[in-house]
Write a protein that holds these residues in place. Sequence first.
Motif, PDB file in Angstrom:
ATOM      1  N   LYS A 289       0.862  -1.192   0.000  1.00 15.95           N
ATOM      2  CA  LYS A 289       0.000   0.000   0.000  1.00 15.95           C
ATOM      3  C   LYS A 289       0.889   1.229   0.000  1.00 15.95           C
ATOM      4  CE  LYS A 289      -4.521  -0.321   2.296  1.00 15.95           C
ATOM      5  NZ  LYS A 289      -5.076  -1.277   1.455  1.00 15.95           N
ATOM      6  N   VAL A 290       0.656   2.131  -0.932  1.00  9.85           N
ATOM      7  CA  VAL A 290       1.479   3.333  -1.013  1.00  9.85           C
ATOM      8  C   VAL A 290       0.561   4.539  -1.192  1.00  9.85           C
ATOM      9  CG1 VAL A 290       3.142   4.580  -2.463  1.00  9.85           C
ATOM     10  CG2 VAL A 290       3.448   2.122  -2.058  1.00  9.85           C
ATOM     11  N   THR A 291       0.809   5.589  -0.437  1.00  9.64           N
ATOM     12  CA  THR A 291       0.089   6.837  -0.696  1.00  9.64           C
ATOM     13  C   THR A 291       1.079   7.806  -1.338  1.00  9.64           C
ATOM     14  OG1 THR A 291      -1.306   6.454   1.216  1.00  9.64           O
ATOM     15  CG2 THR A 291      -1.283   8.684   0.313  1.00  9.64           C
ATOM     16  N   GLY A 292       0.691   8.341  -2.479  1.00  2.63           N
ATOM     17  CA  GLY A 292       1.634   9.241  -3.144  1.00  2.63           C
ATOM     18  C   GLY A 292       1.074   9.776  -4.440  1.00  2.63           C
ATOM     19  N   GLN A 293       1.953  10.348  -5.235  1.00  7.36           N
ATOM     20  CA  GLN A 293       1.537  10.934  -6.512  1.00  7.36           C
ATOM     21  C   GLN A 293       2.160  10.195  -7.681  1.00  7.36           C
ATOM     22  OE1 GLN A 293       1.409  14.997  -7.316  1.00  7.36           O
ATOM     23  NE2 GLN A 293       0.865  15.658  -5.244  1.00  7.36           N
ATOM     24  N   ALA A 294       1.327   9.909  -8.681  1.00  5.68           N
ATOM     25  CA  ALA A 294       1.857   9.281  -9.899  1.00  5.68           C
ATOM     26  C   ALA A 294       2.727  10.317 -10.612  1.00  5.68           C
ATOM     27  CB  ALA A 294       0.714   8.853 -10.794  1.00  5.68           C
ATOM     28  N   VAL A 295       3.896   9.886 -11.098  1.00  5.42           N
ATOM     29  CA  VAL A 295       4.750  10.840 -11.794  1.00  5.42           C
ATOM     30  C   VAL A 295       5.004  10.468 -13.250  1.00  5.42           C
ATOM     31  CG1 VAL A 295       5.864  11.794  -9.752  1.00  5.42           C
ATOM     32  CG2 VAL A 295       6.826   9.740 -10.811  1.00  5.42           C
ATOM     33  N   ASP A 296       4.844   9.176 -13.591  1.00  7.09           N
ATOM     34  CA  ASP A 296       5.100   8.808 -14.985  1.00  7.09           C
ATOM     35  C   ASP A 296       4.570   7.396 -15.261  1.00  7.09           C
ATOM     36  OD1 ASP A 296       5.966   9.094 -17.579  1.00  7.09           O
ATOM     37  OD2 ASP A 296       8.094   8.797 -17.144  1.00  7.09           O
ATOM     38  N   ILE A 297       4.531   7.041 -16.545  1.00  8.36           N
ATOM     39  CA  ILE A 297       4.255   5.662 -16.937  1.00  8.36           C
ATOM     40  C   ILE A 297       5.455   5.220 -17.772  1.00  8.36           C
ATOM     41  CG2 ILE A 297       2.717   4.094 -18.162  1.00  8.36           C
ATOM     42  CD1 ILE A 297       0.491   6.147 -17.780  1.00  8.36           C
ATOM     43  N   LEU A 298       5.994   4.055 -17.463  1.00 10.28           N
ATOM     44  CA  LEU A 298       7.163   3.575 -18.214  1.00 10.28           C
ATOM     45  C   LEU A 298       6.700   2.982 -19.551  1.00 10.28           C
ATOM     46  CD1 LEU A 298       9.099   1.816 -15.305  1.00 10.28           C
ATOM     47  CD2 LEU A 298       9.308   4.193 -16.143  1.00 10.28           C
ATOM     48  N   ASP A 299       7.646   2.764 -20.454  1.00 10.96           N
ATOM     49  CA  ASP A 299       7.280   2.262 -21.785  1.00 10.96           C
ATOM     50  C   ASP A 299       6.663   0.861 -21.741  1.00 10.96           C
ATOM     51  OD1 ASP A 299       8.083   4.613 -22.798  1.00 10.96           O
ATOM     52  OD2 ASP A 299       9.934   3.873 -23.714  1.00 10.96           O
ATOM     53  N   ASP A 300       6.914   0.105 -20.674  1.00  9.55           N
ATOM     54  CA  ASP A 300       6.277  -1.216 -20.575  1.00  9.55           C
ATOM     55  C   ASP A 300       4.922  -1.128 -19.868  1.00  9.55           C
ATOM     56  OD1 ASP A 300       6.853  -0.812 -17.919  1.00  9.55           O
ATOM     57  OD2 ASP A 300       8.261  -2.482 -17.736  1.00  9.55           O
ATOM     58  N   GLY A 301       4.458   0.075 -19.572  1.00 10.96           N
ATOM     59  CA  GLY A 301       3.125   0.242 -18.995  1.00 10.96           C
ATOM     60  C   GLY A 301       3.113   0.381 -17.484  1.00 10.96           C
ATOM     61  N   ARG A 302       4.276   0.162 -16.826  1.00 12.11           N
ATOM     62  CA  ARG A 302       4.273   0.272 -15.367  1.00 12.11           C
ATOM     63  C   ARG A 302       4.121   1.729 -14.927  1.00 12.11           C
ATOM     64  NH1 ARG A 302       9.508  -2.425 -13.287  1.00 12.11           N
ATOM     65  NH2 ARG A 302      10.192  -1.689 -15.331  1.00 12.11           N
ATOM     66  N   LEU A 303       3.426   1.885 -13.785  1.00 12.72           N
ATOM     67  CA  LEU A 303       3.194   3.231 -13.266  1.00 12.72           C
ATOM     68  C   LEU A 303       4.261   3.568 -12.225  1.00 12.72           C
ATOM     69  CD1 LEU A 303       1.046   5.561 -13.336  1.00 12.72           C
ATOM     70  CD2 LEU A 303       0.099   4.510 -11.266  1.00 12.72           C
ATOM     71  N   VAL A 304       4.749   4.794 -12.269  1.00 14.45           N
ATOM     72  CA  VAL A 304       5.756   5.249 -11.312  1.00 14.45           C
ATOM     73  C   VAL A 304       5.093   6.202 -10.327  1.00 14.45           C
ATOM     74  CG1 VAL A 304       7.993   6.372 -11.054  1.00 14.45           C
ATOM     75  CG2 VAL A 304       7.429   5.171 -13.200  1.00 14.45           C
ATOM     76  N   VAL A 305       5.200   5.871  -9.032  1.00 16.16           N
ATOM     77  CA  VAL A 305       4.562   6.679  -7.988  1.00 16.16           C
ATOM     78  C   VAL A 305       5.621   7.149  -6.984  1.00 16.16           C
ATOM     79  CG1 VAL A 305       2.895   6.624  -6.076  1.00 16.16           C
ATOM     80  CG2 VAL A 305       2.373   5.429  -8.220  1.00 16.16           C
ATOM     81  N   ARG A 306       5.556   8.424  -6.640  1.00 14.90           N
ATOM     82  CA  ARG A 306       6.450   8.939  -5.590  1.00 14.90           C
ATOM     83  C   ARG A 306       5.647   9.057  -4.301  1.00 14.90           C
ATOM     84  NH1 ARG A 306       7.996  13.708  -7.567  1.00 14.90           N
ATOM     85  NH2 ARG A 306       9.911  12.993  -8.547  1.00 14.90           N
ATOM     86  N   ASP A 307       6.097   8.357  -3.243  1.00 16.39           N
ATOM     87  CA  ASP A 307       5.326   8.409  -1.991  1.00 16.39           C
ATOM     88  C   ASP A 307       5.645   9.696  -1.225  1.00 16.39           C
ATOM     89  OD1 ASP A 307       7.643   8.104  -0.464  1.00 16.39           O
ATOM     90  OD2 ASP A 307       7.352   5.946  -0.150  1.00 16.39           O
ATOM     91  N   GLU A 308       4.977   9.857  -0.073  1.00 17.22           N
ATOM     92  CA  GLU A 308       5.089  11.128   0.644  1.00 17.22           C
ATOM     93  C   GLU A 308       6.491  11.378   1.181  1.00 17.22           C
ATOM     94  OE1 GLU A 308       1.704  10.123   2.890  1.00 17.22           O
ATOM     95  OE2 GLU A 308       0.368  11.442   1.734  1.00 17.22           O
ATOM     96  N   ALA A 309       7.271  10.275   1.373  1.00 20.69           N
ATOM     97  CA  ALA A 309       8.642  10.440   1.864  1.00 20.69           C
ATOM     98  C   ALA A 309       9.627  10.654   0.712  1.00 20.69           C
ATOM     99  CB  ALA A 309       9.042   9.226   2.694  1.00 20.69           C
ATOM    100  N   GLY A 310       9.114  10.592  -0.529  1.00 20.24           N
ATOM    101  CA  GLY A 310       9.983  10.837  -1.680  1.00 20.24           C
ATOM    102  C   GLY A 310      10.520   9.581  -2.349  1.00 20.24           C
ATOM    103  N   SER A 311      10.165   8.397  -1.824  1.00 23.88           N
ATOM    104  CA  SER A 311      10.645   7.161  -2.469  1.00 23.88           C
ATOM    105  C   SER A 311       9.811   6.843  -3.703  1.00 23.88           C
ATOM    106  CB  SER A 311      10.530   5.962  -1.526  1.00 23.88           C
ATOM    107  OG  SER A 311      11.225   6.202  -0.355  1.00 23.88           O
ATOM    108  N   ILE A 312      10.450   6.170  -4.650  1.00 27.38           N
ATOM    109  CA  ILE A 312       9.805   5.825  -5.917  1.00 27.38           C
ATOM    110  C   ILE A 312       9.317   4.369  -5.887  1.00 27.38           C
ATOM    111  CG2 ILE A 312      10.290   5.407  -8.364  1.00 27.38           C
ATOM    112  CD1 ILE A 312       9.940   8.336  -7.761  1.00 27.38           C
ATOM    113  N   HIS A 313       8.090   4.121  -6.353  1.00 28.91           N
ATOM    114  CA  HIS A 313       7.524   2.763  -6.417  1.00 28.91           C
ATOM    115  C   HIS A 313       7.017   2.505  -7.831  1.00 28.91           C
ATOM    116  CE1 HIS A 313       7.237   2.598  -1.947  1.00 28.91           C
ATOM    117  NE2 HIS A 313       7.137   3.899  -2.113  1.00 28.91           N
TER     118      HIS A 313
END
Length: 322
Positions: A289-313
């Motif tokens: 479970k991650v709370t954060g903001q979506a920042v991008d979609i990779l070319d393979d379709g995966r979503l990139v989310v930055r959580d409130e502490a700044g880590s990337i998921h």
Amino acid sequence: SKYRSQIVELLHHNQHQYLSGQKIAEQLMISRTAVWKTIEQMKQQGFIIDSIQNKGHKLKSYPAEWDADIIQLVTRQSAYFKQQYVFKEVTSTQAVAKEKVLDNDRPFIVISEVQTAGKGRFNRQWDSQGDKGLWMSLVFSDEIPLYKITTFNLFISLAVARTIRSVSGAKAEVKWPNDIYINDYKCCGFLTEISGHANAIQQIICGIGINLNHQQADFPAELQHKATSIKEMTGETVDRYAFLDSLLSEIEHAYQQFLTHDFSDIKAEYKMYSNIWNRSLQYTEGTRKVTGQAVDILDDGRLVVRDEAGSIHHFISADIEI
Ligand code: BTX
């Protein structure tokens, strides 16, 4: 009547004029009585046909329920889907499609008026009442390399959003990876299942549910605050056959794009249609479970989310709480 589909076709193609019983009878080489009987029967089945003595018959509107003969006229335009199965009621079009895939290796469509056990992802329920929406499973049949499949939903969801926008003017947005929302209410969901072997996918079974003509009160209590229909958002009844026609051509186009292009080619457009940017949302994938903001979609379709502490998921198919 065995002439029904031919008479449906003649009336469908001549909607701006009256066709005399005599003319229909001559064209189909049947008796005028047979024409008259068939038209009477069609009226009982919900076709509104204006019949005037000495002038003939004119089709004014279609039955509220899906009609196999009209669906056939629509799908006949399709370059890809060559077969369709239309039901009044099934448990789930997805279940029916999965059965039929076992002895049918060509692309086909399954549509039902009602689903008594419509399914969402992870066995959740999909509310699918009669005469309100489009409940359909599409079976695509091509050899597709495994690595490509993660982007299939993205191509298809863009096609659905484009259709809703062009047919109704409602500002449909895609919610990665496979829902369509209007004004933050869900109006469509889909579910992609595959069959194949270790190296390639052979069939994609894509179930799509779209709420077309519900009023808010038609939804069960638990959906009141998250579901909507196109009609509810625009105030205008959606012509289900015109909608199906546009949807199939958008989907076929998107599917050809999916076969021949990479997601990166449609990524800019997809991102523009997407409703998850610039807002803090909760992402759940399995036990993560991650709370954060979506920042991008990779070319393979995966979503990139930055959580409130700044880590990337990275997510492959998270549930997103809107
Ligand atoms: P999903 O798991 O993302 O969404 C299911 C969730 O959406 C439900 O738990 C409920 O909260 C909500 N929901 C249920 N019904 C509706 C509705 N009519 N409108 C809006 N929200 C709703 C999405 O799954 C995939 C749905 C695919 C449905 C199609 S219909 C044709 C085919 N046959 C079949 O059984 N499923 C697919």
